[in-house]
Design a protein around this motif. Structure first.
Motif, PDB file in Angstrom:
ATOM      1  N   UNK A 105       0.934  -1.251  -0.263  1.00  0.00           N
ATOM      2  CA  UNK A 105       0.077  -0.033   0.045  1.00  0.00           C
ATOM      3  C   UNK A 105       0.830   1.080  -0.039  1.00  0.00           C
ATOM      4  N   UNK A 106       0.578   2.142  -1.050  1.00  0.00           N
ATOM      5  CA  UNK A 106       1.404   3.189  -1.340  1.00  0.00           C
ATOM      6  C   UNK A 106       1.082   4.638  -0.834  1.00  0.00           C
ATOM      7  N   UNK A 107      -0.504   4.666  -1.099  1.00  0.00           N
ATOM      8  CA  UNK A 107      -0.945   6.080  -1.054  1.00  0.00           C
ATOM      9  C   UNK A 107      -1.920   6.172   0.213  1.00  0.00           C
ATOM     10  N   UNK A 142      -6.067   3.667  -8.014  1.00  0.00           N
ATOM     11  CA  UNK A 142      -5.611   4.488  -9.096  1.00  0.00           C
ATOM     12  C   UNK A 142      -4.123   4.565  -9.457  1.00  0.00           C
ATOM     13  N   UNK A 143      -3.220   4.261  -8.454  1.00  0.00           N
ATOM     14  CA  UNK A 143      -1.921   4.548  -8.370  1.00  0.00           C
ATOM     15  C   UNK A 143      -1.299   3.761  -9.769  1.00  0.00           C
ATOM     16  N   UNK A 159      -4.727  -2.785 -13.013  1.00  0.00           N
ATOM     17  CA  UNK A 159      -3.925  -2.712 -14.195  1.00  0.00           C
ATOM     18  C   UNK A 159      -4.751  -3.274 -15.390  1.00  0.00           C
ATOM     19  N   UNK A 160      -5.562  -4.096 -15.360  1.00  0.00           N
ATOM     20  CA  UNK A 160      -6.402  -4.767 -16.491  1.00  0.00           C
ATOM     21  C   UNK A 160      -5.326  -5.772 -17.117  1.00  0.00           C
ATOM     22  N   UNK A 209       3.334  -2.029 -10.454  1.00  0.00           N
ATOM     23  CA  UNK A 209       2.326  -1.261 -10.926  1.00  0.00           C
ATOM     24  C   UNK A 209       2.551  -0.264 -11.763  1.00  0.00           C
ATOM     25  N   UNK A 210       3.795  -0.438 -12.527  1.00  0.00           N
ATOM     26  CA  UNK A 210       4.249   0.418 -13.651  1.00  0.00           C
ATOM     27  C   UNK A 210       4.614   1.638 -13.151  1.00  0.00           C
ATOM     28  N   UNK A 211       5.160   1.928 -11.940  1.00  0.00           N
ATOM     29  CA  UNK A 211       5.793   2.951 -11.320  1.00  0.00           C
ATOM     30  C   UNK A 211       7.107   3.479 -12.161  1.00  0.00           C
TER      31      UNK A 211
END
Ligand SMILES: Nc1ncnc2c1ncn2[C@@H]1O[C@H](COP(=O)(O)OP(=O)(O)OP(=O)(O)O)[C@@H](O)[C@H]1O
Ligand SMILES: Nc1ncnc2c1ncn2[C@@H]1O[C@H](COP(=O)(O)OP(=O)(O)OP(=O)(O)O)[C@@H](O)[C@H]1O
Ligand SMILES: [Mg+2]
Ligand SMILES: [Mg+2]
Lengths: 569, 266, 198
Positions: A102-104, A112-113, A165-166, B224-226
């Protein structure tokens, strides 16, 4: 994506050697995953499952210092030629530790990240996020801070973030380790929906087969060296070749294990059951079952070791545990169970004096942890923390063990003897001069238990001893504990794993929201489904299968594999 | 500045400071803080101190405790500091002035106190100017606007956001490690030396754990594409609007006026 | 050079620790300033801690600046009144710590460079604070103490920081992020390809 639609994942003779290691793990793994297919990757601990997972999206070798030979082709792209970022559109990852993903600051931002990183337009991002959050049932809480979520909900959030990310392939590495039963159900409910819609391929690494087996199409089993030993449809592998799989040190579904044990007692269940339901049906289908082995009555020493009376612990205004009374007899093995946040840690820490309880509420072997004479208490109670790394204080394994003895001022000669004995006993002898942090998870756990044991305390308190361990290591550790227990050590353990509780504990204390619902002998507690349900728990898998038996009422109360007739173990 | 990214969203309309761009709030007081480093008189710091406090009270959304701390705490702090600074000033330079009080041999001169007071006031003024952005900006908003307007690479910006999330985890781990070492009898005696040695023992496991955690988080972010592209979509825009320019301009104007007034007075 | 996400977050982790240290020392310093201002410099070295740890652990360019930045941000979030102080000093010290190593193109990380740099930086920093707080009326000997503390404390902290970094190194958590101590042409045993990955 590539035309014609490419295979989501194709592994050809993959060998990975971590920086500073002398062996490849995995060592020549080859298999494919087709569209919409769910593949379960099994293998003994340390065989390279997680490493392989990291290779699928290129973290190995791009971010993890390791050498990869062979070829990993994800969504038609050779991972060594592509960046992790590019590959993230072909494969999404869900890792074991929910907190580390978890980043946000809010649930919505979290989902959404990924799409934001892809530079998608805002409206696209929001539609994706909504779809993903609806899929895991967190859309209504999108404004909240992830910190307020339970473990299971956080793991669902991680899955949502992956869905957003689909990408056609989803890789999950032990997504439910150290979650409580409700959390595990949460996660698998979500995965089940995904599989039903069938537009995702899934690579699943999971030790908890009982929860996951029904949604798996195909199983790949790695052997100790990390080569593909067995591969095939779920049933072909786990049923037809169950014995081989077990021989590889990989865990089978509890029902299958039960059936194998019964086979030794001459009860043939064919085909072998994989789920509780199948086991129930199979047993009911048999007219005559052998008598149950008589359990040696647990010898009850009359003396009380731990006495807790009306214990309440609060932080600030909040009661973490409320008015708990509990007595533990010498030689008991008592398991403290409850959901995440029920108060298990708080209770056992108060008992061991890790956090001093209010005066006069707790006595352990005649000592009151509140009137902290720490050395005396430490000599009497050994405490093992949930995360071993927290309690390591020395820079080598051997110093780690020596410390406790030095504290007690035993003479150097005895110390050497005892430490060497302990190293042998826990299979750490050749690691004696390693740094504790460099050990594998299982070795760390054994060392932390060793440090608690070495001073020979009559009481041993453990916080989730099976935390982050695979079932094999967990079982090894628990049998070590029950050996100690048989030699008279009183053991208190907080844990989530009710099958292990069933197998090893003599007594159980059930907590809910800081209150003690009930305490008593394991058989009685685990048989009381309503009690467990009301505590937010589920009966262990075997008990669930057995209590539905119609043809053999006398078998209904069985909760332990050891209670089944079988080869005397 | 607060860690929770969402405190700024529910600012009531009155609290206009909360709705300004963090960069504007930083730019406004900066020149005067620099100036305060070098001035030596009493009036300049006094005026700016009052100005800053009033502004924060009017334009910021403060808890009662903070407000009180501001109004009561600052004068007390200034007084104490003025005495202690005065205590250390070279008596020979000011012994012409009146003696405020005398302790045995030591005599405390009015001159010494005034010098101490000047220093204390300057410190207080600088601090309370810093409170204008400090109390009305969230860390994440500051980072975002730095990314959006100061060309700070977003990978660094988002690492900073992740860093904010490490803090509570740090606290929790520290608790655990302290407990663990306590029960393992690392107590090792009393007194400052022992306690320093002890806390030194916590640092390594704490940092090691944090770095391990950081590694895992980085894997999760990469997957996650960061960092996929030179730029990324921003949903939380922290724009620089006309009102920000107006704020800075007015602030500077008032500041200059205050400087002139101060010059007149002393 | 482009920093890997792992490197960035490792710096962040060290930075957070540093930031918390900033906050604590900040309050102690406030106490000192109010009671015995001449000792004010004693704790100034704390600002060197994150940089020293990251540099002697990772031995890469830019890490001191990054950890300084993150430490500053975290500390600022805790005590708003010191917003500029923490962010400013964090960045300034970080930058200062980069200088001595940039001269050797980040290929030489022997201990003496750390200590020399710390001493010089300490003096410069002391001068700055001297102007800021401007207690130009200290009696002679007091000035001496006050001033020398600024120079000494960074050296002491550097010593502590290097011990911590060394122990961290032993835990192996920074594997694959670290460069050798001496990578000057010829000296370096060809730089590990694996490390380039991270
Ligand atoms: N970062 C690393 N550096 C060095 N060796 C590593 C690293 N990560 C894993 N290893 C080693 O590689 C081997 C495979 O590790 P991995 O975590 O993939 O096993 P696993 O199958 O996932 O085990 P488990 O079931 O316990 O998760 C182990 O021997 C482990 O010690
Ligand atoms: N130091 C603390 N301050 C405030 N609340 C706390 C503290 N420690 C624990 N809690 C809360 O007390 C409750 C019980 O915590 P505890 O860790 O004992 O639960 P647990 O049963 O061990 O959970 P888990 O299974 O996740 O380990 C939880 O809601 C937790 O958030
Ligand atoms: Mg693994
Ligand atoms: Mg717990």
């Amino acid at each position: 994506m590539g035309e014609p639609p490419s295979v989501p994942l194709r592994l050809a003779d993959v060998r990975i050697r971590h920086h500073g290691r002398s062996a490849d793990t995995p060592d020549g793994a080859s298999f494919d995953i087709a569209r919409g297919e769910v593949v379960l990757l099994l293998g003994p601990s340390g065989c390279g499952k997680s490493t392989l997972a990291l290779a699928v999206n290129g973290l190995v070798p791009h971010a993890v210092p390791a050498r990869l030979t062979g070829s990993v082709v994800t969504g038609g792209i050779e991972t060594t030629d592509a960046t992790v970022a590019l590959l993230s559109q072909e494969v999404a990852m869900v890792f074991q530790d929910p907190d580390a993903q978890i980043v946000t600051g809010t649930i919505l931002d979290e989902v959404c990240f990924g799409p934001e990183n892809l530079g998608l337009p805002v409206d696209v991002i929001l539609t994706r996020a909504q779809a993903a959050l609806l899929a895991v049932g967190l859309w209504d809480r999108r404004g909240e801070n992830p910190d307020v979520l339970s473990g299971g909900q956080r793991q669902r959030l991680s899955i949502a973030a992956a869905l957003a990310m689909e990408s056609p392939l989803l890789v999950l590495d032990e997504p439910t380790a150290n979650l409580d039963p409700a959390g595990i159900d949460d996660v698998y409910a979500v995965l089940r929906d995904l599989v039903q819609h069938g537009d995702h391929s899934i690579l699943l690494i999971e030790h908890n087969l009982d929860a996951s087996i029904d949604l798996v199409d195909r199983v790949v089993v790695l052997d100790r060296r990390g080569r593909v030993a067995i591969e095939g449809r779920t049933r072909e592998v786990l049923v037809d070749r169950a014995v081989e799989v077990a021989a590889l040190g990989v865990w089978l579904p509890t029902s299958t294990l039960a059936a194998l044990r019964l086979r030794d007692a001459g009860v043939e269940l064919a085909p072998l059951p994989m789920t509780g339901g199948e086991l129930t049906a199979a047993l009911d289908g048999i007219r005559e079952l052998p008598d149950l082995p008589r359990r040696p009555p647990a010898s009850h020493a009359a003396s009380t070791t731990i006495e807790v009376s009306h214990l309440t612990v609060n932080r600030g205004r909040r009661d973490l545990i409320r008015d708990i009374s509990l007595t533990v007899q010498t030689g008991d093995f008592i398991a403290v169970i409850g959901t995440n946040g029920a108060g298990k840690t708080t209770l056992i820490q108060a008992i061991a004096g890790v956090v001093a309880p209010p005066r006069g509420r707790v006595t352990v072997g005649g000592l009151d942890p509140a009137t902290g004479d720490l050395p005396a208490l430490a000599a009497h109670v050994g405490f093992v923390f949930q995360n071993p790394e927290h309690q390591f204080i020395a820079h080598t394994v051997v110093d780690e063990l020596t410390h406790g003895l030095r504290m007690r001022g035993s003479n150097p000669h005895d110390i050497d003897a005892q430490v060497t004995a302990m190293l042998e006993r826990f299979g750490l002898a050749e690691l004696r001069d390693e740094h504790p942090f460099l050990l594998s998870g299982g070795q760390k756990r054994r060392l932390s238990v060793g440090t608690a044991l070495i001073a020979g305390p009559p009481v041993l308190v453990l916080d989730e001893p099976t935390f982050g361990q695979d079932r094999e290591r967990a079982d090894e550790l628990m049998s070590l504990l029950s050996r100690l227990n048989r030699d008279g050590t009183t053991i208190v353990a907080a844990t989530h794993d009710l099958q292990l509780v069933a197998e090893y504990a003599t007594h159980v204390a059930v907590l809910r929201d800081g209150e003690l619902l009930d305490t008593g002998p394991t058989e009685r507690i685990l048989a009381d489904t309503d009690l467990l349900e009301s505590a937010g728990l589920r009966p262990p898998p075997l008990a669930r299968a057995m209590r539905n038996l119609t043809a053999h009422p006398e078998w209904r109360s069985i909760t332990r594999l050891a209670d089944l007739p079988g080869a005397p173990s | 500045m607060t860690l929770d990214p969402y405190t700024s969203l529910d600012a009531p309309p009155r609290a206009f400071l909360h709705r300004l761009n963090p960069l504007a709030k930083l730019a406004a007081p900066l020149p005067f803080m620099a100036w305060l480093l070098v001035v030596r008189d009493l009036w300049t710091p006094l005026l700016f101190l009052c100005f800053a406090v009033v502004l924060v009270l009017v334009g910021g959304r403060l808890s009662l405790r903070r407000g009180a701390a501001l109004v009561i705490g600052i004068p007390i702090g200034v007084f104490v500091l003025s005495l202690s600074f005065g205590l250390w000033t070279d008596a020979s330079r000011v012994d012409s002035t009146a003696v405020l009080f005398q302790l045995g041999e030591y005599r405390f001169f009015a001159g010494a106190w005034l010098i101490g007071l000047a220093t204390a006031l300057r410190l207080a003024a600088i601090l309370s100017l810093a409170l204008i952005p400090g109390l009305t900006t969230t860390g994440p908003d500051f980072v975002r606007s730095a990314v959006q307007h100061l060309r700070v690479p977003y990978r660094i910006g988002y690492t900073a956001l992740a860093a904010y999330r490490f803090v509570p985890r740090f606290r929790h781990d520290l608790d655990l490690i302290t407990q663990a070492h306590r029960v393992r009898g690392v107590a090792g005696g009393r007194g400052p030396v022992a306690s320093i040695r002890r806390s030194f023992g916590y640092v390594v496991p704490l940092l090691a754990g944090a770095i391990r955690h950081a590694e895992r988080v980085s894997f999760a972010m990469d997957s996650r594409a960061f960092g996929a592209h030179p730029t990324r979509t921003e949903r939380h825009l922290v724009p620089l609007r006309a009102r920000d320019a107006v704020f800075v301009a007015t602030f500077w104007l008032i500041g200059i006026v205050l400087l002139i007034v101060a010059a007149r007075l002393g | 050079m482009r920093f890997s996400t792992r490197l960035l977050l490792t710096c962040a982790a060290i930075g957070v620790a540093g930031g918390l240290a900033f906050v604590v020392s900040g309050y102690v310093q406030g106490l000192l300033a109010a009671t015995v201002p001449i000792l004010y410099g004693a704790l100034i070295g704390i600002y060197f801690l994150p940089g020293v740890i990251s540099q002697s652990l990772l031995r890469r360019g830019g890490v001191a600046l990054l950890t300084g930045l993150f430490a500053g941000l975290v500390a600022a979030a805790f005590s708003p009144q010191w917003f500029f102080r923490y962010l400013g000093t964090g960045l300034a010290i970080g930058l200062l710590q980069e200088l001595p190593f940039v001269t050797a193109r980040y290929r030489y990380w022997k201990a003496w460079v750390f200590y020399l740099a710390a001493a010089i930086a300490g003096l410069l920093f002391g001068l700055g604070v001297f102007i800021a707080v401007g207690l130009s009326h200290f009696t002679g000997w007091a000035n001496l103490v006050y001033f020398s503390l600024f120079a000494i404390s960074p050296v002491v902290v550097t010593w502590l920081g290097r011990i911590i970094a060394d122990r961290l190194d032993k835990t192996g958590v920074a594997r694959g992020l670290q460069y050798e101590i001496d990578r000057r042409a010829g000296r370096s045993e060809s730089m590990n390809a694996l490390m380039a990955a991270a």
